[in-house]
Write a protein that holds these residues in place. Structure first.
Motif, mmCIF file in Angstrom:
data_model
loop_
_atom_site.group_PDB
_atom_site.id
_atom_site.type_symbol
_atom_site.label_atom_id
_atom_site.label_comp_id
_atom_site.label_asym_id
_atom_site.label_seq_id
_atom_site.Cartn_x
_atom_site.Cartn_y
_atom_site.Cartn_z
ATOM 1 N N CYS A 21 0.739 -1.216 -0.071
ATOM 2 C CA CYS A 21 -0.063 -0.183 -0.199
ATOM 3 C C CYS A 21 1.084 1.044 0.164
ATOM 4 C CB CYS A 21 -0.871 -0.070 1.287
ATOM 5 S SG CYS A 21 -2.170 -1.083 1.093
ATOM 6 N N GLY A 22 0.343 2.137 -0.779
ATOM 7 C CA GLY A 22 1.244 3.445 -0.747
ATOM 8 C C GLY A 22 1.834 3.515 -1.983
ATOM 9 N N LYS A 23 2.538 4.594 -2.087
ATOM 10 C CA LYS A 23 3.366 4.772 -3.377
ATOM 11 C C LYS A 23 4.759 4.488 -3.229
ATOM 12 C CE LYS A 23 0.091 8.413 -5.142
ATOM 13 N NZ LYS A 23 0.176 9.769 -5.529
ATOM 14 N N SER A 24 5.573 4.247 -4.004
ATOM 15 C CA SER A 24 6.888 4.030 -3.959
ATOM 16 C C SER A 24 7.536 5.679 -3.904
ATOM 17 C CB SER A 24 7.774 3.191 -5.052
ATOM 18 O OG SER A 24 7.468 3.781 -6.254
ATOM 19 N N ASP A 25 8.638 5.611 -3.440
ATOM 20 C CA ASP A 25 9.498 7.229 -3.571
ATOM 21 C C ASP A 25 9.580 7.241 -5.137
ATOM 22 O OD1 ASP A 25 9.465 7.279 -0.895
ATOM 23 O OD2 ASP A 25 11.719 6.295 -0.775
ATOM 24 N N GLU A 26 9.701 6.315 -5.865
ATOM 25 C CA GLU A 26 9.959 6.946 -7.206
ATOM 26 C C GLU A 26 8.781 7.267 -7.809
ATOM 27 O OE1 GLU A 26 11.108 4.636 -11.652
ATOM 28 O OE2 GLU A 26 11.384 3.438 -9.799
ATOM 29 N N PHE A 27 7.604 6.902 -7.404
ATOM 30 C CA PHE A 27 6.189 7.441 -8.024
ATOM 31 C C PHE A 27 6.150 8.763 -7.465
ATOM 32 C CE2 PHE A 27 3.764 3.255 -9.213
ATOM 33 C CZ PHE A 27 4.767 3.064 -10.062
ATOM 34 N N LYS A 28 6.306 8.881 -6.146
ATOM 35 C CA LYS A 28 5.997 9.994 -5.566
ATOM 36 C C LYS A 28 7.103 11.253 -5.987
ATOM 37 C CE LYS A 28 4.933 8.211 -0.896
ATOM 38 N NZ LYS A 28 5.478 8.311 0.424
ATOM 39 N N LYS A 29 8.158 10.807 -6.668
ATOM 40 C CA LYS A 29 9.204 11.772 -7.114
ATOM 41 C C LYS A 29 8.686 12.239 -8.548
ATOM 42 C CE LYS A 29 13.969 12.919 -8.289
ATOM 43 N NZ LYS A 29 13.579 14.120 -8.648
ATOM 44 N N LEU A 30 8.257 11.134 -9.280
ATOM 45 C CA LEU A 30 7.741 11.412 -10.801
ATOM 46 C C LEU A 30 6.520 12.358 -10.540
ATOM 47 C CD1 LEU A 30 7.674 8.081 -12.363
ATOM 48 C CD2 LEU A 30 9.070 9.818 -13.039
ATOM 49 N N GLU A 31 5.769 12.133 -9.558
ATOM 50 C CA GLU A 31 4.369 12.893 -9.653
ATOM 51 C C GLU A 31 4.992 14.470 -9.056
ATOM 52 O OE1 GLU A 31 1.707 11.047 -6.941
ATOM 53 O OE2 GLU A 31 1.644 9.463 -8.160
ATOM 54 N N SER A 32 5.742 14.556 -8.102
ATOM 55 C CA SER A 32 6.276 15.822 -7.600
ATOM 56 C C SER A 32 6.944 16.459 -8.649
ATOM 57 C CB SER A 32 7.355 15.474 -6.402
ATOM 58 O OG SER A 32 7.789 16.783 -5.847
ATOM 59 N N ASP A 33 7.658 15.925 -9.340
ATOM 60 C CA ASP A 33 8.322 16.828 -10.635
ATOM 61 C C ASP A 33 7.436 17.254 -11.729
ATOM 62 O OD1 ASP A 33 10.701 16.115 -9.258
ATOM 63 O OD2 ASP A 33 11.473 14.742 -10.719
ATOM 64 N N LEU A 34 6.441 16.319 -11.941
ATOM 65 C CA LEU A 34 5.475 16.861 -12.799
ATOM 66 C C LEU A 34 4.440 17.802 -12.441
ATOM 67 C CD1 LEU A 34 4.300 16.317 -15.632
ATOM 68 C CD2 LEU A 34 3.012 14.430 -14.829
ATOM 69 N N TYR A 35 4.249 17.791 -11.031
ATOM 70 C CA TYR A 35 3.455 19.071 -10.462
ATOM 71 C C TYR A 35 4.622 20.170 -10.295
ATOM 72 C CZ TYR A 35 0.694 21.462 -7.035
ATOM 73 O OH TYR A 35 0.150 22.373 -6.646
ATOM 74 N N ALA A 36 5.584 19.870 -10.154
ATOM 75 C CA ALA A 36 6.133 21.337 -10.224
ATOM 76 C C ALA A 36 6.399 21.763 -11.444
ATOM 77 C CB ALA A 36 7.767 21.069 -9.651
ATOM 78 N N SER A 37 6.286 21.035 -12.509
ATOM 79 C CA SER A 37 6.659 21.561 -13.949
ATOM 80 C C SER A 37 5.204 22.203 -14.238
ATOM 81 C CB SER A 37 6.801 20.453 -14.903
ATOM 82 O OG SER A 37 6.913 20.650 -16.172
#
Length: 171
Positions: A21-37
């Motif tokens: 359950c929960g997201k991996s750190d890699e998924f969180k980073k991908l989302e965070s980077d895309l949101y920042a963009s």
């Protein structure tokens, strides 16, 4: 023994599910980077929107100057028009409307959302803001070109009219 094996398998399965359950750190980073963009692009779009407002005001001034000079000197302005200024102003208004529409449809990013859904939502948002920025860049270019062109024409016409006045005074 069979019950212990079944219980062990179930316990192991439950542990895997809980750990999964929960997201991996890699998924969180991908989302965070895309949101920042997306956020950075939105900020650029807002800056362009402000520049568009400034250019729209300059276009109004250029149209007023053109109309005033054309009314005073109809022969010299024959065949000329302010249509390019009006078209550029309309492009700016359309781009501003597109930005407002995109912002109204923008859904807030929820870090707890399923990764696939979050990425789809953020990608859609990025595609939308990319289009809006392109519309603004096109509108700003058209507005700037029209303003520069009309300013040069007005200056040239003023110089010609001044020369004509000097010649009339010398006679």
């Amino acid at each position: 023994m069979k019950q212990i094996t079944i219980l062990s398998v179930l316990a192991l399965g439950a542990a895997v599910l809980i750990a999964g359950c929960g997201k991996s750190d890699e998924f969180k980073k991908l989302e965070s980077d895309l949101y920042a963009s997306v956020t950075a692009m939105h900020d650029d779009g807002m800056s362009m929107m402000n520049k568009g407002k400034d250019l729209s005001a300059k276009i109004d001034d250029a149209i007023a100057t053109y109309d005033s000079m054309a009314a005073k000197y109809p022969k010299q302005f024959e065949g000329q028009s302010s249509d390019d200024l009006k078209a550029a102003k309309e492009k700016l208004a359309t781009a501003a409307s597109s930005m407002k529409e995109w912002m109204a449809g923008m859904k807030p990013y929820d870090p707890t959302m399923d990764h696939t859904q979050a990425m789809a939502q953020l990608t859609k948002a990025k595609d939308g803001v990319t289009k809006v920025k392109a519309d603004f860049q096109d509108a700003i270019s058209a507005a700037t070109a029209a303003i520069v062109s009309h300013k040069a024409f007005a200056e040239d016409m003023a110089a010609k009219l001044a020369t004509g006045v000097k010649k009339a005074v010398k006679k």
